[in-house]
Design an enzyme around this catalytic site. Structure first.
Site, mmCIF file in Angstrom:
data_model
loop_
_atom_site.group_PDB
_atom_site.id
_atom_site.type_symbol
_atom_site.label_atom_id
_atom_site.label_comp_id
_atom_site.label_asym_id
_atom_site.label_seq_id
_atom_site.Cartn_x
_atom_site.Cartn_y
_atom_site.Cartn_z
ATOM 1 N N THR A 55 18.872 -2.643 6.749
ATOM 2 C CA THR A 55 18.357 -3.044 8.058
ATOM 3 C C THR A 55 19.194 -4.133 8.702
ATOM 4 O O THR A 55 19.369 -4.151 9.927
ATOM 5 C CB THR A 55 16.896 -3.531 7.910
ATOM 6 O OG1 THR A 55 16.089 -2.459 7.442
ATOM 7 C CG2 THR A 55 16.341 -4.046 9.232
ATOM 8 N N ASP A 115 21.456 3.532 3.895
ATOM 9 C CA ASP A 115 20.065 3.083 3.923
ATOM 10 C C ASP A 115 19.606 2.978 2.473
ATOM 11 O O ASP A 115 19.830 3.896 1.675
ATOM 12 C CB ASP A 115 19.214 4.092 4.683
ATOM 13 C CG ASP A 115 17.779 3.633 4.880
ATOM 14 O OD1 ASP A 115 17.094 3.398 3.850
ATOM 15 O OD2 ASP A 115 17.340 3.541 6.024
ATOM 16 N N SER A 116 18.960 1.891 2.110
ATOM 17 C CA SER A 116 18.671 1.674 0.689
ATOM 18 C C SER A 116 17.693 2.699 0.122
ATOM 19 O O SER A 116 17.602 2.861 -1.094
ATOM 20 C CB SER A 116 18.142 0.257 0.444
ATOM 21 O OG SER A 116 16.828 0.099 0.929
ATOM 22 N N SER A 117 16.974 3.425 0.983
ATOM 23 C CA SER A 117 16.128 4.504 0.482
ATOM 24 C C SER A 117 16.963 5.617 -0.151
ATOM 25 O O SER A 117 16.450 6.418 -0.945
ATOM 26 C CB SER A 117 15.285 5.101 1.617
ATOM 27 O OG SER A 117 14.401 4.129 2.136
ATOM 28 N N THR A 177 16.128 -3.427 2.180
ATOM 29 C CA THR A 177 15.029 -4.042 1.432
ATOM 30 C C THR A 177 14.266 -3.063 0.544
ATOM 31 O O THR A 177 13.663 -3.464 -0.450
ATOM 32 C CB THR A 177 14.021 -4.709 2.390
ATOM 33 O OG1 THR A 177 13.466 -3.726 3.269
ATOM 34 C CG2 THR A 177 14.704 -5.802 3.208
ATOM 35 N N ARG A 230 2.588 3.527 -16.448
ATOM 36 C CA ARG A 230 1.908 2.433 -15.755
ATOM 37 C C ARG A 230 0.431 2.502 -16.135
ATOM 38 O O ARG A 230 -0.324 3.333 -15.631
ATOM 39 C CB ARG A 230 2.077 2.557 -14.245
ATOM 40 C CG ARG A 230 3.514 2.600 -13.751
ATOM 41 C CD ARG A 230 4.297 1.330 -14.024
ATOM 42 N NE ARG A 230 3.663 0.148 -13.473
ATOM 43 C CZ ARG A 230 3.723 -0.222 -12.190
ATOM 44 N NH1 ARG A 230 4.358 0.523 -11.311
ATOM 45 N NH2 ARG A 230 3.128 -1.328 -11.778
ATOM 46 N N GLN A 258 -0.237 -1.750 -14.469
ATOM 47 C CA GLN A 258 -0.322 -1.519 -13.035
ATOM 48 C C GLN A 258 -0.593 -2.811 -12.262
ATOM 49 O O GLN A 258 -0.408 -2.855 -11.042
ATOM 50 C CB GLN A 258 -1.445 -0.519 -12.725
ATOM 51 C CG GLN A 258 -1.232 0.867 -13.281
ATOM 52 C CD GLN A 258 -2.401 1.799 -13.005
ATOM 53 O OE1 GLN A 258 -3.234 1.528 -12.143
ATOM 54 N NE2 GLN A 258 -2.476 2.900 -13.748
ATOM 55 N N CYS A 259 -1.020 -3.853 -12.957
ATOM 56 C CA CYS A 259 -1.384 -5.106 -12.301
ATOM 57 C C CYS A 259 -0.142 -5.838 -11.805
ATOM 58 O O CYS A 259 0.929 -5.785 -12.416
ATOM 59 C CB CYS A 259 -2.164 -6.009 -13.255
ATOM 60 S SG CYS A 259 -3.722 -5.289 -13.813
#
Length: 341
Positions: free
Chosen positions: A13, A58-60, A90, A241, A274-275
């Site tokens: 971005t 793009d980091s995706s 990000t 997870r 998962q926490c």
């Protein structure tokens, strides 16, 4: 002698521009910096060389091979610069920061990964402060590790994760203190920084292929068939997870048998909670002990991003199964607190 900083611009971005279809990447980030960073401010900055990757990404769209490309970029120039800044999108920034930490073990120079939520091309943005502060951190402070800087927070790279989609304070480190807080002053938390290394221990594999590491979140009613389906593919590592401190159903023999079979086939099965805060303690409840009996390994308080990239790294290094099991539970570069199984 004036210090020199190397900036690797991978995309994201921070370098995007508006288009009819939303923000898009365009080449020419060096010119954008010249246009947007005031001359007075740029004159106070250290000398830097900016390398804009031929195809900003793009980091995706980042894949494990891209982590290796960035690491090699830094290693090839390691002796020529006093610090390094990696500009990155990000969405997967925490993955890249974590991956770099495993490849660049034993750093004695800062590597600061940063980006922004609003592009530098916009009038109102967070890009300028993140960029300028990251450069200053890389130049003027002895920080011997890979870090992620965002919105006044300097985080250990392999302890960071993205916690907000739109806030400027998009990243945090829920299981580890910030390395520095940046306001009017830059306040380093020297107590938690990695020690100065006796020697670099860079571990750059010949290739960083996309080994099949699969994160799977438990949910009420999860079936053994799903575990079998995933682990009978090309899966080499499964990140489970689990609930709370590492719990899973212990009243489903078929589910536990599926995990046990996968373990016996040499698949590394890692237990992460998962926490958001805290870690795995597999012996606290019978439901966690059942996983341990099936061969599932505690991942302690690692982030998903750290566990995912660490498994990829260990696989890429060509280690045997026993060595991977030992190293995945060892603290290699600050990513993991002491494990309680």
């Amino acid at each position: 002698m004036k210090k020199r900083i190397y900036i690797a611009y991978t995309g994201g971005t921070i370098g995007m521009h508006r288009s009819p279809n939303g923000y898009v990447l365009k080449p020419g980030f060096a010119r954008l910096i010249e246009d947007k960073i005031p001359p007075r401010l740029s004159g106070e900055m250290p000398d830097y060389d900016l390398h804009e990757y031929p195809t900003p990404i793009d980091s995706s769209n980042i894949v494990p091979a891209d982590w290796l490309r960035v690491a090699r970029d830094i290693v090839d120039r390691y002796q020529d610069y006093d610090g390094f800044v990696v500009l990155h999108g990000t969405d997967t920034m925490a993955y890249t920061a974590s991956a770099l930490s495993f490849m660049l073990q034993g750093l004695d120079k800062p590597v600061i990964v940063t980006g922004s939520q609003i592009p530098l091309s916009e009038v109102r943005n967070d890009a300028q402060d993140n960029l300028v502060t990251a450069i200053e951190l890389a130049c003027d402070f002895h920080i011997p590790e890979v870090c992620l800087y965002f919105n006044g927070r300097l985080l250990r790279g392999n302890r960071s994760l993205k916690v907000k989609t739109t806030g400027f304070d998009a990243f945090d480190s829920p299981n580890f203190p910030w390395l520095a807080q940046i306001g009017i002053h830059i306040e380093l938390n020297h107590r938690v920084l990695l020690p100065h290394p006796p020697a670099t221990q860079f571990e750059l594999p010949d290739s960083y292929a996309t080994h099949q590491v699969v994160p799977l979140q438990l949910f009420p009613g999860i079936s053994a068939d799903l575990i079998d389906s995933i682990t009978q593919q090309s899966c080499r590592g499964l990140i489970l997870r689990t609930y709370g401190v590492g719990n899973a159903p212990d009243n489903d023999p078929a589910l536990l048998d599926a995990l046990s079979r996968a373990n016996k086939r040499g698949i590394i099965i890692l237990n992460l909670s998962q926490c958001l805060q805290g870690g795995v303690h597999q012996g606290s409840y019978a439901t966690g002990s059942a996983l341990a009996n099936a061969g599932v390994i505690s991942g302690g308080d690692m982030t998903l991003e750290a566990a995912f990239t660490k498994l990829h790294h260990l696989f890429s290094c060509g280690l045997d199964e026993d060595k991977i099991r030992q190293k995945i539970q060892s603290n290699l570069c600050g990513e993991l607190s002491d494990i309680e199984t």
